[in-house]
Design an enzyme around this catalytic site. Structure first.
Site, short mmCIF file in Angstrom:
data_model
loop_
_atom_site.label_atom_id
_atom_site.label_comp_id
_atom_site.label_asym_id
_atom_site.label_seq_id
_atom_site.Cartn_x
_atom_site.Cartn_y
_atom_site.Cartn_z
N GLU A 244 23.05 54.41 41.11
CA GLU A 244 24.35 54.81 41.65
C GLU A 244 24.73 56.27 41.43
O GLU A 244 25.36 56.88 42.26
CB GLU A 244 25.45 53.89 41.12
CG GLU A 244 26.64 53.83 42.04
CD GLU A 244 27.69 52.82 41.58
OE1 GLU A 244 27.38 51.97 40.73
OE2 GLU A 244 28.82 52.90 42.07
N ASN A 361 35.47 49.78 31.16
CA ASN A 361 35.21 50.48 29.91
C ASN A 361 34.88 49.52 28.77
O ASN A 361 34.07 49.83 27.90
CB ASN A 361 36.42 51.37 29.56
CG ASN A 361 36.36 52.67 30.35
OD1 ASN A 361 35.73 52.72 31.41
ND2 ASN A 361 37.00 53.71 29.86
N GLU A 362 35.50 48.32 28.80
CA GLU A 362 35.17 47.35 27.75
C GLU A 362 33.70 46.95 27.85
O GLU A 362 33.00 46.83 26.85
CB GLU A 362 36.06 46.09 27.88
CG GLU A 362 37.52 46.30 27.53
CD GLU A 362 38.32 47.03 28.61
OE1 GLU A 362 37.84 47.11 29.76
OE2 GLU A 362 39.40 47.55 28.30
C1 LIG Z 1 38.37 50.82 43.23
C2 LIG Z 1 37.41 49.69 43.09
C3 LIG Z 1 36.35 49.57 43.96
C4 LIG Z 1 35.46 48.50 43.84
N1 LIG Z 1 34.45 48.37 44.76
C5 LIG Z 1 33.61 47.31 44.69
C6 LIG Z 1 32.60 47.10 45.69
O1 LIG Z 1 32.46 47.89 46.63
N2 LIG Z 1 31.82 46.01 45.60
C7 LIG Z 1 31.94 45.11 44.57
O2 LIG Z 1 31.16 44.16 44.53
N3 LIG Z 1 32.89 45.26 43.62
C8 LIG Z 1 33.73 46.33 43.66
N4 LIG Z 1 34.72 46.49 42.71
C9 LIG Z 1 34.90 45.46 41.71
C10 LIG Z 1 34.51 45.87 40.31
O3 LIG Z 1 33.12 45.93 40.17
C11 LIG Z 1 35.15 44.85 39.36
O4 LIG Z 1 36.55 45.02 39.44
C12 LIG Z 1 34.70 45.01 37.92
O5 LIG Z 1 33.36 44.64 37.79
C13 LIG Z 1 35.56 44.15 36.96
O6 LIG Z 1 35.58 42.84 37.39
P1 LIG Z 1 36.96 42.04 37.60
O7 LIG Z 1 37.86 42.89 38.41
O8 LIG Z 1 36.62 40.69 38.09
O9 LIG Z 1 37.62 41.95 36.15
P2 LIG Z 1 37.17 40.96 35.00
O10 LIG Z 1 35.70 40.96 34.86
O11 LIG Z 1 37.87 39.66 35.18
O12 LIG Z 1 37.78 41.70 33.75
C14 LIG Z 1 39.19 41.67 33.44
C15 LIG Z 1 39.37 42.41 32.12
O13 LIG Z 1 38.63 41.74 31.08
C16 LIG Z 1 37.73 42.63 30.45
N5 LIG Z 1 36.48 41.95 30.12
C17 LIG Z 1 35.75 41.14 30.94
N6 LIG Z 1 34.64 40.72 30.30
C18 LIG Z 1 34.66 41.28 29.06
C19 LIG Z 1 33.79 41.24 27.94
N7 LIG Z 1 32.63 40.54 27.96
N8 LIG Z 1 34.13 41.95 26.84
C20 LIG Z 1 35.28 42.67 26.79
N9 LIG Z 1 36.15 42.74 27.83
C21 LIG Z 1 35.84 42.06 28.95
C22 LIG Z 1 37.46 43.72 31.49
O14 LIG Z 1 37.06 44.92 30.88
C23 LIG Z 1 38.82 43.85 32.15
O15 LIG Z 1 39.66 44.67 31.39
C24 LIG Z 1 35.63 47.56 42.81
C25 LIG Z 1 36.70 47.68 41.91
C26 LIG Z 1 37.59 48.72 42.06
C27 LIG Z 1 38.73 48.82 41.08
#
Ligand SMILES: Cc1cc2nc3c(=O)[nH]c(=O)nc-3n(C[C@H](O)[C@H](O)[C@H](O)COP(=O)(O)OP(=O)(O)OC[C@H]3O[C@@H](n4cnc5c(N)ncnc54)[C@H](O)[C@@H]3O)c2cc1C
Length: 381
Positions: A244, A361-362
């Site tokens: 990436e 970041n986590e």
């Molecule tokens: C602007 C933007 C563009 C994006 N574009 C794409 C895209 O084009 N294609 C795509 O597939 N995805 C995309 N995403 C999605 C992105 O990859 C996910 O939002 C990200 O991986 C986090 O997943 P989630 O939103 O389901 O949050 P979750 O995984 O549910 O996390 C919620 C919170 O819990 C924390 N958390 C989760 N697991 C743990 C752990 N094991 N230890 C500590 N903390 C934890 C996370 O850090 C976060 O603070 C995009 C997101 C954004 C914001």
């Protein structure tokens, strides 16, 4: 191999001759819809001159540029305020994935169109129940004759509203009994413009819609459009993520420098530059950016990047940019006009997403804890 200074002159001259005002400075995180048709046309001009595939090997129609030349390209591109690229998901993620893991037929079908920016791509990984925990994806695909048939939902799919194709991580085999969940997933190339695909924009804090929900209701793709072995898509999905960034980080940081310079200029205009606390924070932002740039250049030129480096860099730049957004709000409180307010509010709001996408970041700190410091693995669901 062309001399680096000659190469720098070549890209500078090309930009001087081709960069037009309608795209100058356009696009970027939080502004992906800005001047989109013009930026697409510009990307096609870049492609016709061979710049979009600078880093691709010659064997695949690229220019096979050295890392130094890639850095020079991104430096000059950012210094000229050339527009944010609409083709980055295709040329920097899908192209390299197909070169390393695709079949010759897939390479012949897709690489020329990627190189020419004739087809745009989006990334279909995240789902409502699977983001950080990506192995939990529940979108399913089954073979029906010579087609895969997909059902399920993706979310946060950036640029799906303009994409022709999506690379989708889908479950094609049940989770093995007691086995790891990342087994049985496949990496499928799915055409977006078909009746079984619905794209629903998501409105962001900024008021814009750069990402979407994507629904697959018996969407179809050809049986041959699975990359890697069926059921073995996790490996391919991880490889895509590893492509990436790289040299493009240098261009991103030149953009950060421009943001900081503009904020300093605003602080001078509003009088914030005489406030002792704001002066100190502006100075600290400059120091932190200098450290970030030095670290990036050092790690790019090292024979082996330092352990955990992609996570370290992501943590450093996201903290920096969110800090800049917060600082901009405090500078703006001392003055500025409507245009200033629009620009800095947008940066402040969008930068809240920086610590989420591309691995939160986590998650980055978890990677460093486990893979660099050797701390015990966190309990997983
Ligand atoms: C602007 C933007 C563009 C994006 N574009 C794409 C895209 O084009 N294609 C795509 O597939 N995805 C995309 N995403 C999605 C992105 O990859 C996910 O939002 C990200 O991986 C986090 O997943 P989630 O939103 O389901 O949050 P979750 O995984 O549910 O996390 C919620 C919170 O819990 C924390 N958390 C989760 N697991 C743990 C752990 N094991 N230890 C500590 N903390 C934890 C996370 O850090 C976060 O603070 C995009 C997101 C954004 C914001």
């Amino acid at each position: 191999m062309q001399d680096d200074e000659a190469f720098r002159r070549e890209i500078r001259d090309w930009l001087a001759a081709n960069l037009t005002d309608d795209v100058r400075g356009a696009g970027g995180p939080g502004r992906e819809n800005e001047a989109f048709p013009q930026r697409l046309a510009f990307a096609r001009r870049l492609a016709a001159a061979g710049w979009t595939t600078l880093a691709w090997p010659v064997a695949h129609g690229g220019r096979g540029a050295s890392l130094t030349q890639q850095v020079i390209f991104h430096e000059e591109y950012a210094k000229a305020a050339a527009p944010s690229r609409v083709d980055h998901i295709g040329t920097t993620m899908v192209g390299p994935t197909l070169m390393d893991h695709g079949t010759p037929a897939q390479q012949r079908r897709f690489l020329p169109a990627l190189a020419a920016v004739d087809e745009l791509w989006c990334q279909g990984y995240s789902e409502p129940g699977a983001g950080s925990d990506l192995a939990g994806v529940t979108t399913r695909a089954r073979l029906d004759g010579d087609h895969w048939v997909l059902t399920g939902q993706k979310v946060w799919t950036s640029l799906a509203h303009v994409a022709d194709w999506c690379f989708v991580l889908a479950r094609t085999e049940p989770v093995p009994d007691g086995g790891p969940r990342h087994r049985g997933l496949s990496y499928l190339l799915v055409p977006m413009r078909q009746p079984g695909v619905t794209v629903r924009p998501i409105r962001q804090l900024t008021g814009d819609s750069e990402f979407n929900e994507v629904f697959f209701d018996d969407a179809r793709t050809e049986a041959g459009l699975v990359v890697g072995r069926p059921g073995d898509g996790w490996k391919v999905a991880m490889a895509t993520l590893a492509y990436e960034r790289g040299a493009a980080t240098v261009g991103q940081q030149i953009g950060f420098q421009r943001d900081l310079d503009d904020l300093v200029a605003l602080a001078r205009r509003t009088g914030a530059a005489t406030d002792p606390l704001l002066r100190e924070r502006l100075t600290r932002a400059w120091i932190d950016l200098t450290v970030l740039r030095s670290h990036t250049l050092r790690s790019l030129s090292a024979p082996q990047p330092p352990p955990g480096n992609p996570s370290v860099v992501k943590l450093l730049w996201t903290r920096w940019r969110q800090g800049l957004g917060e600082l901009a709000m405090d500078v703006l409180a001392t003055g500025g006009d409507d245009r200033d307010a629009e620009r800095w509010h947008r940066l402040f709001l969008f930068s809240r997403a920086d610590t989420v996408y591309g691995g939160s970041n986590e998650i980055q700190r978890g990677i460093i804890a486990e893979r660099v410091l050797g701390l015990p693995r966190q309990a997983r669901r």
